[in-house]
Design a protein around this motif. Structure first.
Motif, short mmCIF file in Angstrom:
data_model
loop_
_atom_site.label_atom_id
_atom_site.label_comp_id
_atom_site.label_asym_id
_atom_site.label_seq_id
_atom_site.Cartn_x
_atom_site.Cartn_y
_atom_site.Cartn_z
N UNK A 43 0.78 -1.23 0.00
CA UNK A 43 0.00 0.00 0.00
C UNK A 43 0.82 1.29 0.00
N UNK A 44 2.03 1.26 0.53
CA UNK A 44 2.76 2.51 0.75
C UNK A 44 4.00 2.69 -0.13
N UNK A 45 4.52 1.61 -0.67
CA UNK A 45 5.78 1.71 -1.40
C UNK A 45 5.55 1.97 -2.88
N UNK A 46 6.42 2.79 -3.44
CA UNK A 46 6.36 3.08 -4.87
C UNK A 46 6.75 1.85 -5.67
N UNK A 47 6.46 1.90 -6.95
CA UNK A 47 6.90 0.83 -7.84
C UNK A 47 8.41 0.78 -7.82
N UNK A 48 8.97 -0.32 -8.27
CA UNK A 48 10.42 -0.44 -8.31
C UNK A 48 10.97 -1.11 -7.06
N UNK A 49 10.37 -2.21 -6.69
CA UNK A 49 10.82 -2.95 -5.52
C UNK A 49 12.18 -3.57 -5.82
N UNK A 50 13.09 -3.51 -4.87
CA UNK A 50 14.42 -4.11 -5.00
C UNK A 50 14.33 -5.57 -4.56
N UNK A 51 14.77 -6.47 -5.42
CA UNK A 51 14.79 -7.89 -5.12
C UNK A 51 16.25 -8.33 -5.03
N UNK A 52 16.65 -8.77 -3.84
CA UNK A 52 18.04 -9.18 -3.66
C UNK A 52 18.13 -10.23 -2.57
N UNK A 53 19.21 -10.97 -2.60
CA UNK A 53 19.53 -11.93 -1.56
C UNK A 53 20.75 -11.39 -0.83
N UNK A 54 20.67 -11.33 0.49
CA UNK A 54 21.78 -10.81 1.30
C UNK A 54 22.49 -11.97 1.99
N UNK A 55 23.81 -11.96 1.85
CA UNK A 55 24.66 -12.93 2.53
C UNK A 55 25.53 -12.16 3.53
N UNK A 56 25.80 -12.77 4.66
CA UNK A 56 26.67 -12.16 5.67
C UNK A 56 27.93 -13.00 5.79
N UNK A 57 29.08 -12.32 5.73
CA UNK A 57 30.37 -12.99 5.80
C UNK A 57 31.19 -12.34 6.92
N UNK A 58 31.28 -12.99 8.08
CA UNK A 58 32.04 -12.41 9.19
C UNK A 58 33.52 -12.26 8.84
N UNK A 59 34.10 -11.16 9.32
CA UNK A 59 35.53 -10.92 9.19
C UNK A 59 36.00 -10.39 10.54
N UNK A 60 36.43 -11.29 11.41
CA UNK A 60 36.82 -10.90 12.76
C UNK A 60 35.62 -10.33 13.49
#
Length: 122
Positions: A43-60
């Protein structure tokens, strides 16, 4: 400021980001019920949704966040590390590509209106 709504797993998230100054940006993030997040997206967001997969890679003590984009931004991969301060030293991995900090084309808000697949070759 930028306001973002996203769903990760079964939790919704509301994120508010301030103006970027150098490589620093204020960020506030709050969990919201998944159903509320879905309603906000619908209902509130404009067109153009970002579709992504997030990965986390610890470094110390730090952690890389690696976003692999899909849809209109397919082919774009962005790596970001959250630092306690701009002058915090960290090792740059061999796989890291060109520096894009400060390039507004890479902001999610920009990618939603001008997707990666519409850019002229750099």
């Amino acid at each position: 400021a930028t306001v973002r709504v996203r769903i990760a797993g079964t939790t919704g998230w509301l994120t508010i980001k301030g103006k970027t100054v150098g490589a620093t940006r204020s960020e506030f993030e709050y969990p919201v019920p998944e159903e509320d997040a879905r309603q906000m997206l619908d209902e509130l967001c404009n067109a153009g949704v970002i579709d992504k997969t997030r990965y986390r890679l610890p470094q110390g003590e730090l952690c890389w966040e690696i976003d692999v984009f899909h849809g209109d931004n397919d082919g774009l991969i962005v790596a970001e590390i959250e630092l306690p301060s701009e002058d915090t030293p960290f090792d740059k991995p061999d796989w890291l590509g060109k520096e894009v900090t400060g390039d507004p084309r890479y902001y999610n808000s920009a990618l939603s209106s001008t997707p990666f697949n519409q850019w002229a070759d750099d």
